[in-house]
Design an enzyme around this catalytic site. Structure first.
Site, mmCIF file in Angstrom:
data_model
loop_
_atom_site.group_PDB
_atom_site.id
_atom_site.type_symbol
_atom_site.label_atom_id
_atom_site.label_comp_id
_atom_site.label_asym_id
_atom_site.label_seq_id
_atom_site.Cartn_x
_atom_site.Cartn_y
_atom_site.Cartn_z
ATOM 1 N N CYS A 375 25.541 45.111 38.650
ATOM 2 C CA CYS A 375 26.983 45.110 38.953
ATOM 3 C C CYS A 375 27.753 45.957 37.938
ATOM 4 O O CYS A 375 27.221 46.347 36.894
ATOM 5 C CB CYS A 375 27.523 43.683 38.996
ATOM 6 S SG CYS A 375 27.944 42.967 37.391
ATOM 7 N N HIS A 404 31.003 39.874 38.059
ATOM 8 C CA HIS A 404 29.558 39.615 37.960
ATOM 9 C C HIS A 404 29.137 38.420 38.820
ATOM 10 O O HIS A 404 28.191 38.521 39.608
ATOM 11 C CB HIS A 404 29.142 39.362 36.510
ATOM 12 C CG HIS A 404 27.760 38.773 36.426
ATOM 13 N ND1 HIS A 404 26.623 39.518 36.619
ATOM 14 C CD2 HIS A 404 27.343 37.487 36.268
ATOM 15 C CE1 HIS A 404 25.560 38.726 36.558
ATOM 16 N NE2 HIS A 404 25.965 37.489 36.350
HETATM 17 ZN ZN LIG Z 1 26.223 41.600 36.834
#
Ligand SMILES: [Zn+2]
Length: 435
Positions: A375, A404
């Site tokens: 991410c 996240h």
């Molecule tokens: Zn992440």
């Protein structure tokens, strides 16, 4: 327009992959739907939600939008999508769970059984809608009867009432693509008789919601026809513009019935058969579950529901519960947990479980939140940086941790979908449960 197409199934389980088509685009299922309680996923812009999290849709809370800013403002804004600048599919819940959450059961309501104090119930209420209860609010209460639920606002203590008709009217005014019936969610420790009463009332309400929904759809369709005719009469070349601006902001929504029944197999199945026989576009699985038995209850329900319609598991979002929910036939999920725990400094990881970044061990940890995660937050920032931001009470902390955690669950469910399509479900599930 609303359709659901199943594209792959896992033999020997109830898991399937599919595509839901809505007027605002498609949802590839299974899918995790982030919760935007008050028409915002807390601390994220819609662009971050779409581009950095990969969310396909969002679910907002009817209870909160009804109280603030109110449906008049939402209508004047041109509906939910325009107001919050989110062009993808949207869901609204019925508002019932929040209206019920405190009071009627003397403060013992949560998604998983075990909450018994009013303080715990207040915390559960907050979890259900990702809000803090105002310290100025009067003690909330809820009282249910056969026609609806009376409740007090958590904002100012003012008295309100949701009936089956008003819940559907409010949701149509908000203008989401997928809406839910008003249902009675009994307390986690409700006995068989109380749960039976709740599924009977939920079935009665479901039938009324369906009637009101059909009336509103017909009203919208006839209004659409008359506006189009008027436009054609006045200015033939502007017909399409008029139709798009004045009507398409509020397309007819898809209505989901809700199955209740607590942890009782006979009641869950009875509720699934009764609600499943009604002409809904899809189904929600609601209520409370015994810890550890959520997947079993979902399996009972999904085995009874019509196979060709989508199923949404309400308020469940822990990674392991998502995997088990998918295996037992759920197509979409929503939960406030990923963003709520993120704002409190907790993040999911694939191999280390949940980490609390406020622990001293992360002050000098310059690794990503989760080394296996790709991410935005994990590719650009460290645990040490987020540990610092949380300690310094900087707003960016909640944003980066929310990106996240939401990416983690959205991506986990996307991986599950891929495994179903590729015929690798068992390997995927085993790699997650015992990596
Ligand atoms: Zn992440």
């Amino acid at each position: 327009m609303f359709t659901f197409t199943i594209t792959a199934k896992v033999p020997g389980t109830l898991a399937r992959a599919g595509i839901i088509e809505t007027p605002h685009g498609k949802i590839e299922t299974p899918a995790f739907i982030p919760v935007g309680t008050k028409a915002t996923v807390k601390s994220l812009t819609p662009e971050q939600l779409r581009d950095l999290v990969g969310a396909q849709a969002t679910l907002v809370n009817t209870y909160h939008l009804y109280l603030q800013p109110g449906t008049d403002i939402l209508k004047k804004a041109g509906g939910l999508h325009k107001m919050m600048n989110w062009s993808g599919p949207t869901f609204t819940d019925s508002g019932g769970f929040q209206a019920f959450s405190l009071g009627a059961d003397h403060g013992r309501r949560s998604k998983i059984a075990g909450a018994h104090s009013r303080e715990q119930a207040a915390a559960d209420f907050s979890r259900s809608a990702d809000v803090e209860i105002s310290p100025n609010a009067q003690t909330p209460f809820a009282r249910v009867d056969d026609d609806g639920v009376d409740f007090k606002s958590v904002i100012d203590g003012s008295a309100h009432r949701f009936t089956t008709e008003t819940s559907i009217d409010i949701q149509h005014a908000i203008g989401a693509d997928i809406i839910f019936v008003l249902d009675e969610c009994a307390a986690p420790d409700a006995d068989h008789a109380a749960q039976k009463k709740a599924i009977e009332r939920t079935a009665l309400w479901a039938a009324r919601c369906l009637v009101r929904h059909q009336e509103l759809k017909e009203e919208k369709n006839s209004r659409k026809l008359s506006e189009a005719a008027k436009a054609a009469e006045n200015e033939p070349h502007r017909q399409q513009t008029m139709t798009a601006s004045s009507v398409e902001a509020f397309p007819p929504s898809a209505l989901y019935g809700i199955v209740q029944g607590g942890r009782y197999e006979d009641l869950r199945k009875e509720s699934a058969r009764t609600i499943g026989a009604m002409d809904f576009d899809g189904f929600g699985i609601g209520g409370t579950f015994e810890k550890g038995d959520m997947a079993t209850a979902v399996g009972w329900v999904c085995a009874e529901l019509p196979e060709h319609k989508p199923r949404h598991l309400l308020g469940i979002g822990e990674p392991i519960d998502l995997i088990l929910g998918i295996e037992n036939g759920a197509d979409t999920f929503d939960c406030v947990a990923p963003t709520r725990i993120a704002r409190n400094g907790s993040v999911y990881t694939r191999n280390q479980g949940r980490l609390n970044l406020l622990n001293a061990q992360f002050i000098e940890d310059f690794s990503p939140l989760d080394p296996t995660c790709s991410c935005y937050t994990c590719t650009k920032y460290t645990r040490a940086y987020l540990a610092h931001l949380f300690r310094a009470k900087e707003m960016l902390a909640g944003t980066l941790a929310s990106i996240h955690n939401l990416y983690f669950v959205v991506h986990l469910v996307k991986q599950a979908r891929q495994a179903i399509i590729e015929g690798k479900w068992v390997e995927f599930k085993n790699s997650f449960i015992s990596p």
